[in-house]
Design an enzyme around this catalytic site. Sequence first.
Site, PDB file in Angstrom:
ATOM      1  N   GLU A   7       0.276   1.897  -4.809  1.00 26.04           N
ATOM      2  CA  GLU A   7       0.921   1.002  -3.825  1.00 26.04           C
ATOM      3  C   GLU A   7       0.090   1.021  -2.556  1.00 26.04           C
ATOM      4  O   GLU A   7       0.476   1.613  -1.546  1.00 26.04           O
ATOM      5  CB  GLU A   7       2.363   1.448  -3.531  1.00 26.04           C
ATOM      6  CG  GLU A   7       3.141   0.427  -2.673  1.00 26.04           C
ATOM      7  CD  GLU A   7       4.411   0.996  -2.054  1.00 26.04           C
ATOM      8  OE1 GLU A   7       5.265   1.505  -2.792  1.00 26.04           O
ATOM      9  OE2 GLU A   7       4.528   0.937  -0.813  1.00 26.04           O
ATOM     10  N   HIS A 167       8.131  -4.722  -3.786  1.00 28.81           N
ATOM     11  CA  HIS A 167       7.804  -3.894  -2.629  1.00 28.81           C
ATOM     12  C   HIS A 167       8.803  -4.143  -1.507  1.00 28.81           C
ATOM     13  O   HIS A 167       9.322  -5.251  -1.364  1.00 28.81           O
ATOM     14  CB  HIS A 167       6.379  -4.221  -2.161  1.00 28.81           C
ATOM     15  CG  HIS A 167       5.898  -3.358  -1.060  1.00 28.81           C
ATOM     16  ND1 HIS A 167       6.208  -3.603   0.265  1.00 28.81           N
ATOM     17  CD2 HIS A 167       5.140  -2.238  -1.073  1.00 28.81           C
ATOM     18  CE1 HIS A 167       5.646  -2.661   1.016  1.00 28.81           C
ATOM     19  NE2 HIS A 167       5.003  -1.820   0.229  1.00 28.81           N
ATOM     20  N   ASP A 295       0.609   4.701  -0.399  1.00 25.19           N
ATOM     21  CA  ASP A 295       1.095   3.716   0.571  1.00 25.19           C
ATOM     22  C   ASP A 295       0.140   3.631   1.763  1.00 25.19           C
ATOM     23  O   ASP A 295       0.564   3.566   2.921  1.00 25.19           O
ATOM     24  CB  ASP A 295       2.532   4.016   1.040  1.00 25.19           C
ATOM     25  CG  ASP A 295       3.268   2.744   1.485  1.00 25.19           C
ATOM     26  OD1 ASP A 295       2.648   1.663   1.457  1.00 25.19           O
ATOM     27  OD2 ASP A 295       4.439   2.851   1.854  1.00 25.19           O
TER      28      ASP A 295
HETATM   29 MN    MN Z   1       4.034   0.039   0.845  1.00 24.64          MN
END
Ligand code: MN
Length: 336
Positions: A7, A167, A295
């Site tokens: 991600e 997301h 992330d």
């Molecule tokens: Mn994210």
Amino acid sequence: MRLIATEEAFAPTEYIDEFLKLTQRIDTPVSRYLGIYYKKAEAVRQLTDLEYRLPEMDAHGVDMHLLSITAPGVQAFDARLGTDLATMANDRLAAAVAAHPTRFAGLGAVAPQDPAQAAQEVTRCMGGLGMKGIIINSHTQGEYLDDPKFWPIFEAAVAADAPIYLHPNFPPESMIHAYADYGMMGALWGFGAETSLHVLRLIMGGVFDAFPTLKIVLGHLGEALPFWLGRLDNRYQNILRRGGLEPLGMKKLDRLPSEYFRSNVWITTSGMMSNEPLRFCLDMLGADRVMFAVDYPYEQTAEAVDFIRNALLDEETMRKVTHANAEQLFRIAPAA
Ligand code: MN
């Protein structure tokens, strides 16, 4: 052991520019929040200059970023601009993957504001562009994907076997104020509340009965839903037994809510760096359903890598979480 992070955000410069124009035109809690973030040169460089992250990946042993456009993505714009930005971002992403095929893979962006065009873009992404799936940043201007008008997107995703990474996004304008106080609208709470609501709408709205092979990916260890599976089933069955589905406007589902979560949803560790919830999710969903994520650039690579490398997992589970599940779900070629 190979480490694939699933991600990882990027954004074309043109997207940031359009976003800053939007934030100058409208004054909302979201535009204020992002207007501040995008004025930081380092943050913009981390998102827009794809090669800038490579030394950081190298320093911490991250082999690959599965890249996707940052939230709120192209969904923030009108249909025409959103569609054009998605096409441009996908072409840009495909070029970055072609330049670094062992370091980058991509999820294609689509603009659900125009469902027919979005469905076509799913097909283009999964065909010629070689994407590994699709990213959708939760609601689209207050609308959710359980609305059948969006289902051409699911039809195209299922036909191409494209996992959809659902997301987080900020809660929509109609509910943002309850979250905006004390800055709770973003990753602290609003993102997870919004995204778990969205997935639950897909489950309770019968989307997985209509598309039994649809694959959804959630970050942040499933946006708290693994903790709720028992209660969702219990309440659904309780209402069903008492004949309450119709009066409450609920749908009769083919399966229990938790069964869709266990069979149609994969989760990642983005932004979650403690052992107990990871252990819990592995117990609830099994080792085949959990994948590593950082992330980037919103979380620290060092912290996420240190967490997963030292997580108390047996060797087979570690293999699956660090890379094997991502290779299988997203059809990423195993390391040479
Ligand atoms: Mn994210």
